[in-house]
Design a protein around this motif. Structure first.
Motif, PDB file in Angstrom:
ATOM      1  N   THR A 151       0.843  -1.189   0.000  1.00 24.90           N
ATOM      2  CA  THR A 151       0.000   0.000   0.000  1.00 24.90           C
ATOM      3  C   THR A 151       0.880   1.240   0.000  1.00 24.90           C
ATOM      4  OG1 THR A 151      -1.641  -1.178   1.257  1.00 24.90           O
ATOM      5  CG2 THR A 151      -1.821   1.217   1.229  1.00 24.90           C
ATOM      6  N   THR A 152       0.621   2.120  -0.919  1.00 25.57           N
ATOM      7  CA  THR A 152       1.374   3.359  -1.006  1.00 25.57           C
ATOM      8  C   THR A 152       0.402   4.528  -1.014  1.00 25.57           C
ATOM      9  OG1 THR A 152       3.085   2.264  -2.285  1.00 25.57           O
ATOM     10  CG2 THR A 152       3.035   4.660  -2.385  1.00 25.57           C
ATOM     11  N   VAL A 153       0.584   5.431  -0.082  1.00 26.44           N
ATOM     12  CA  VAL A 153      -0.206   6.654  -0.050  1.00 26.44           C
ATOM     13  C   VAL A 153       0.784   7.804   0.004  1.00 26.44           C
ATOM     14  CG1 VAL A 153      -1.880   8.036   1.224  1.00 26.44           C
ATOM     15  CG2 VAL A 153      -2.116   5.558   1.133  1.00 26.44           C
ATOM     16  N   LYS A 154       0.744   8.680  -0.974  1.00 22.97           N
ATOM     17  CA  LYS A 154       1.662   9.814  -1.044  1.00 22.97           C
ATOM     18  C   LYS A 154       0.890  11.109  -0.844  1.00 22.97           C
ATOM     19  CE  LYS A 154       4.965   7.511  -3.999  1.00 22.97           C
ATOM     20  NZ  LYS A 154       5.795   7.594  -5.162  1.00 22.97           N
ATOM     21  N   PRO A 155       1.581  12.177  -0.425  1.00 23.33           N
ATOM     22  CA  PRO A 155       0.886  13.452  -0.204  1.00 23.33           C
ATOM     23  C   PRO A 155       0.181  13.979  -1.442  1.00 23.33           C
ATOM     24  CG  PRO A 155       3.084  13.532   0.710  1.00 23.33           C
ATOM     25  CD  PRO A 155       2.966  12.246  -0.069  1.00 23.33           C
ATOM     26  N   GLN A 167      -9.097   6.259   6.625  1.00 21.63           N
ATOM     27  CA  GLN A 167     -10.124   5.851   5.654  1.00 21.63           C
ATOM     28  C   GLN A 167      -9.543   5.844   4.247  1.00 21.63           C
ATOM     29  OE1 GLN A 167     -12.915   8.915   6.672  1.00 21.63           O
ATOM     30  NE2 GLN A 167     -14.201   7.534   7.889  1.00 21.63           N
ATOM     31  N   HIS A 168      -8.691   6.837   3.950  1.00 22.48           N
ATOM     32  CA  HIS A 168      -8.081   6.911   2.620  1.00 22.48           C
ATOM     33  C   HIS A 168      -7.160   5.706   2.382  1.00 22.48           C
ATOM     34  CE1 HIS A 168      -6.691   8.754  -1.052  1.00 22.48           C
ATOM     35  NE2 HIS A 168      -5.436   8.688  -0.631  1.00 22.48           N
ATOM     36  N   ILE A 169      -6.402   5.319   3.400  1.00 20.96           N
ATOM     37  CA  ILE A 169      -5.509   4.160   3.273  1.00 20.96           C
ATOM     38  C   ILE A 169      -6.336   2.891   3.089  1.00 20.96           C
ATOM     39  CG2 ILE A 169      -3.860   2.714   4.526  1.00 20.96           C
ATOM     40  CD1 ILE A 169      -2.716   5.312   5.707  1.00 20.96           C
ATOM     41  N   GLN A 170      -7.421   2.742   3.845  1.00 21.64           N
ATOM     42  CA  GLN A 170      -8.281   1.570   3.702  1.00 21.64           C
ATOM     43  C   GLN A 170      -8.849   1.476   2.286  1.00 21.64           C
ATOM     44  OE1 GLN A 170      -8.548  -0.876   5.795  1.00 21.64           O
ATOM     45  NE2 GLN A 170      -7.264   0.156   7.280  1.00 21.64           N
ATOM     46  N   GLU A 171      -9.219   2.631   1.725  1.00 23.35           N
ATOM     47  CA  GLU A 171      -9.725   2.665   0.353  1.00 23.35           C
ATOM     48  C   GLU A 171      -8.632   2.252  -0.634  1.00 23.35           C
ATOM     49  OE1 GLU A 171     -11.049   6.243  -2.471  1.00 23.35           O
ATOM     50  OE2 GLU A 171     -12.267   6.074  -0.644  1.00 23.35           O
ATOM     51  N   ALA A 172      -7.399   2.729  -0.395  1.00 17.43           N
ATOM     52  CA  ALA A 172      -6.280   2.365  -1.269  1.00 17.43           C
ATOM     53  C   ALA A 172      -5.999   0.859  -1.203  1.00 17.43           C
ATOM     54  CB  ALA A 172      -5.030   3.150  -0.886  1.00 17.43           C
ATOM     55  N   VAL A 173      -6.093   0.280  -0.016  1.00 13.28           N
ATOM     56  CA  VAL A 173      -5.890  -1.168   0.142  1.00 13.28           C
ATOM     57  C   VAL A 173      -6.948  -1.929  -0.641  1.00 13.28           C
ATOM     58  CG1 VAL A 173      -5.985  -3.069   1.798  1.00 13.28           C
ATOM     59  CG2 VAL A 173      -4.691  -1.017   2.352  1.00 13.28           C
ATOM     60  N   ALA A 174      -8.204  -1.491  -0.555  1.00 16.67           N
ATOM     61  CA  ALA A 174      -9.291  -2.162  -1.281  1.00 16.67           C
ATOM     62  C   ALA A 174      -9.065  -2.085  -2.786  1.00 16.67           C
ATOM     63  CB  ALA A 174     -10.632  -1.530  -0.911  1.00 16.67           C
ATOM     64  N   ILE A 175      -8.629  -0.936  -3.273  1.00 16.42           N
ATOM     65  CA  ILE A 175      -8.346  -0.782  -4.707  1.00 16.42           C
ATOM     66  C   ILE A 175      -7.206  -1.700  -5.123  1.00 16.42           C
ATOM     67  CG2 ILE A 175      -7.442   0.836  -6.433  1.00 16.42           C
ATOM     68  CD1 ILE A 175      -9.068   3.034  -4.922  1.00 16.42           C
ATOM     69  N   LYS A 177      -6.297  -4.499  -3.699  1.00 18.49           N
ATOM     70  CA  LYS A 177      -6.772  -5.884  -3.674  1.00 18.49           C
ATOM     71  C   LYS A 177      -7.535  -6.216  -4.943  1.00 18.49           C
ATOM     72  CE  LYS A 177      -7.057  -6.820   1.262  1.00 18.49           C
ATOM     73  NZ  LYS A 177      -7.930  -7.136   2.377  1.00 18.49           N
ATOM     74  N   GLU A 178      -8.343  -5.259  -5.405  1.00 16.91           N
ATOM     75  CA  GLU A 178      -9.089  -5.468  -6.660  1.00 16.91           C
ATOM     76  C   GLU A 178      -8.115  -5.641  -7.823  1.00 16.91           C
ATOM     77  OE1 GLU A 178     -11.963  -2.395  -7.402  1.00 16.91           O
ATOM     78  OE2 GLU A 178     -12.876  -2.645  -5.429  1.00 16.91           O
ATOM     79  N   LYS A 179      -7.074  -4.816  -7.866  1.00 20.86           N
ATOM     80  CA  LYS A 179      -6.084  -4.892  -8.942  1.00 20.86           C
ATOM     81  C   LYS A 179      -5.368  -6.235  -8.948  1.00 20.86           C
ATOM     82  CE  LYS A 179      -5.004   0.039  -9.278  1.00 20.86           C
ATOM     83  NZ  LYS A 179      -3.971   1.053  -9.020  1.00 20.86           N
ATOM     84  N   LEU A 180      -5.113  -6.761  -7.730  1.00 27.42           N
ATOM     85  CA  LEU A 180      -4.403  -8.041  -7.615  1.00 27.42           C
ATOM     86  C   LEU A 180      -5.344  -9.232  -7.731  1.00 27.42           C
ATOM     87  CD1 LEU A 180      -1.969  -7.171  -4.697  1.00 27.42           C
ATOM     88  CD2 LEU A 180      -1.400  -7.418  -7.128  1.00 27.42           C
ATOM     89  N   GLY A 181      -6.647  -8.966  -7.851  1.00 29.87           N
ATOM     90  CA  GLY A 181      -7.632 -10.040  -8.008  1.00 29.87           C
ATOM     91  C   GLY A 181      -7.861 -10.829  -6.736  1.00 29.87           C
ATOM     92  N   GLN A 182      -7.788 -10.144  -5.592  1.00 27.66           N
ATOM     93  CA  GLN A 182      -7.968 -10.842  -4.305  1.00 27.66           C
ATOM     94  C   GLN A 182      -9.327 -10.555  -3.733  1.00 27.66           C
ATOM     95  OE1 GLN A 182      -4.720  -9.519  -1.933  1.00 27.66           O
ATOM     96  NE2 GLN A 182      -3.290 -10.869  -2.939  1.00 27.66           N
TER      97      GLN A 182
END
Length: 182
Positions: A151-155, A167-175, A177-182
């Protein structure tokens, strides 16, 4: 009384030996962790760009090293610093079978550790870029059956109004996971 004097001497010697062995354990484990961190950092071009070359680890006495599960699991955190930025490295490793004593395992035995976590948090909000990533190869995550992607979150990522960083990091993790097909 000579028996009391000998008892006190044995207790002092035992205490000194315990603290010496514990300190040596920390130093040896730190050297193993920092050597691996430098090796993995040299292989990561993004980290090299963000930290700046040359980079180095902080002294061992500023690190945190701990052991659990009767010395079978080692945990550590320390800073990896470069010419442009610094980072916090967090590691958890499980040792393979061998000597019961961790110090002997590392000095005399194979000193082979299976890294479960090798995360780096780069920068801070005052000194961007700020992100957290793993230095473990993706194949190693897949091999262990872990479900968390890098997970990478940059300014420069705009955090929507009314959304917290968590919440933003959780959203990035979900995205991811979708990209990795998990």
């Amino acid at each position: 009384n000579p028996i009391v004097k000998h008892g006190i001497a044995v207790a002092l010697f035992g205490s000194a030996f315990f603290f010496l062995e514990d300190g040596m354990n920390d130093v040896v484990m730190y050297r193993i962790f920092s050597k691996k961190a430098l090796e993995l950092a040299r292989e990561n071009e993004q980290l090299q760009d963000d930290l700046g070359k040359p980079f180095h680890t902080q002294p061992w006495y500023e690190s945190k090293i701990g052991f659990s599960h009767y010395g079978m699991t080692a945990h550590g955190s320390f800073q990896l610093e470069g010419s442009k930025n610094s980072s916090l490295v967090k590691i958890m490793a499980v040792r393979k079978s061998g000597y019961y004593n961790t110090l002997f395992y590392n000095l005399v035995g194979p000193a082979e550790w299976d890294y479960q976590i090798f995360d780096v948090t780069v920068g801070s909000y005052k000194r961007p870029p700020f992100y957290r990533t793993s230095l473990l190869p993706k194949s190693q995550y897949a091999r262990k059956g872990l479900d968390r992607p890098i997970t990478t979150v940059k300014p420069q990522d705009k955090i929507p109004t009314g959304q917290t960083l968590h919440q933003h990091i959780q959203e990035a993790v979900a995205i991811n996971k979708e990209k990795l097909g998990q």
